[in-house]
Write an enzyme that holds these catalytic residues in place. Sequence first.
Site, short mmCIF file in Angstrom:
data_model
loop_
_atom_site.label_atom_id
_atom_site.label_comp_id
_atom_site.label_asym_id
_atom_site.label_seq_id
_atom_site.Cartn_x
_atom_site.Cartn_y
_atom_site.Cartn_z
N CYS A 128 43.27 12.72 34.33
CA CYS A 128 42.76 12.18 33.24
C CYS A 128 41.31 11.77 33.43
O CYS A 128 40.39 12.02 32.80
CB CYS A 128 43.29 11.18 32.65
SG CYS A 128 44.01 9.76 33.76
N HIS A 241 39.66 5.54 29.41
CA HIS A 241 38.83 5.36 30.64
C HIS A 241 37.55 5.30 30.47
O HIS A 241 37.03 6.30 29.43
CB HIS A 241 39.40 6.51 31.73
CG HIS A 241 40.68 6.32 32.23
ND1 HIS A 241 41.60 5.17 32.17
CD2 HIS A 241 41.40 7.43 33.07
CE1 HIS A 241 42.73 5.58 32.79
NE2 HIS A 241 42.81 6.64 33.13
#
Lengths: 315, 315
Positions: A128, A241
């Site tokens: 990711c 994130h």
Amino acid sequence: MFNTVAVAGATGAVGRIILQLLEQRRFPAQKFRLLASARSAGQQIDFAGSRITVEELTHDCFHGVDLVIASTPDETAAEFLPSAVRAGCRVIDESGYWRMHPDVALVIPEINPQAALSATGIIASPNCSTTQMVVALKPLHDAARVRRVVVSTYQATSGAGLQGTADLLAGTRAALNSTTYDYKAFRYPIAFNAIPQIGSFKQDGYTSEELKMIFETRKILGDDSIQVCPTCIRIPVSNCHSETINVETERPLSVAEARQLFESFPDIKVLDDPNLGQYPMPSICDGSDDVFVGRIRRDLSHPNCITFWCVSDNL
Amino acid sequence: MFNTVAVAGATGAVGRIILQLLEQRRFPAQKFRLLASARSAGQQIDFAGSRITVEELTHDCFHGVDLVIASTPDETAAEFLPSAVRAGCRVIDESGYWRMHPDVALVIPEINPQAALSATGIIASPNCSTTQMVVALKPLHDAARVRRVVVSTYQATSGAGLQGTADLLAGTRAALNSTTYDYKAFRYPIAFNAIPQIGSFKQDGYTSEELKMIFETRKILGDDSIQVCPTCIRIPVSNCHSETINVETERPLSVAEARQLFESFPDIKVLDDPNLGQYPMPSICDGSDDVFVGRIRRDLSHPNCITFWCVSDNL
């Protein structure tokens, strides 16, 4: 149209998101099967108007399946996915195990869909923290050739699965109440802390997460000369994130050109009006498919570098 | 030995720490006076065994004071500290206002004490995010000449004063309870979020906090050719700033040499044994005077760069 699609790891954090997306997008299949470890087998999950019983993931469970979408721990993917390939399934793997294997296509659909179309075995999707960086780098690379990237991550606990976020919430409650909490997904308390380790330590003092950002970037962009220096940090954010990305290009890019390149790229959303307090943050990017870019500016320290802030929903 | 020491801003987050340190270290003075805004004047503060009444900070309050230690908002320092200098006081200023003034000495005692000894007017101390970085850079600069630094910060809410941490705790409680909280020190919720703005936006898209990291570094190290590319991010940690620091030196440094240089420097503590899970984190650096360094490694992307993680108690 597929006949049968199997979702392996259907009860995990990413598995649940996969089911949501399949449902929302009315994924064209006649039958869905949900696979998970023996521990979760027998659970009932509501999906697209029917209730499906979770089956145990075994070597023999793939017969008659056209497409397997797998989001399992690495060791599970290592053990079972070759059986799916042998059973004739197309396999999309969200784990980390197969990504760098030379016979496996590593694909971000927005970046290198051709690699998926020509794949014969497993199609892997990248880590990711790599995905959002590579999406942001892609238009810059196409226009000016990325030479070197220095990236620092601010990673959410959802990257460590459902237990990661459960730990964050329970650990934070405990810290506020001055009680203790026994963390399960993290080596150290993540509440009100920053932990400079994601994954395990490998070569040269880098973690597995950091090495993925180096090698997966090269594989997806198809350029082994791209240099990446990553530092991956876990912070007490539950989802999305964030990354500071400093990028050196062969041809210098102005801020205006970089912004134009970002804005023209379908999966990037530019949020960059500092005077209005407009920049990406986990709190506003949660739930979106886009990669958000902001704080785009000239790196005053190097003529061929620009620097920016990038946030994306990691699930 | 001083006759009279005045602490200006005595009721703020840093002011309280200054009082603690003066008390713990039995600072040699016959009399201490505590100064603050009219709003806080009249408060009683226990200090070194006696109870002192806070006085209002005015232009005329400095007579008979030998040393003023000031930690106030910038505009207060701008207005009142010249009066202290005119009254013949030595002045140590913790605010940001005077640091870059050419007549003001910018001093980290461990780095450039000579600048304090030769100062005639205000002695300023640098911004907290600059201080820990410059302490970490100093031994590398002396040995191999720092050329360029790419730094990303993970800054604690205590850097925004007592209200910053009050906001973090109250905002986090509210988020856990799904209620709302009206943040006072931050533009956006900091609970479970990362905010890419510290200070106000100035030139070239950089914030005031980021520009301090560029210009204060050069002034303290006495080298205007040092290039710094900073990105300053607020994270939901109550105390201790963390930083990823990527440093290019004129002469390449090996990891072993960099570690040796860090270990030999009095105010740096190296915590760097990844296989034992040993690295600096806010949770373990809180309350220490040291600058903690870990995750020291070769930057695989550049022959003259090393990269590391640095944590320090910002108060």
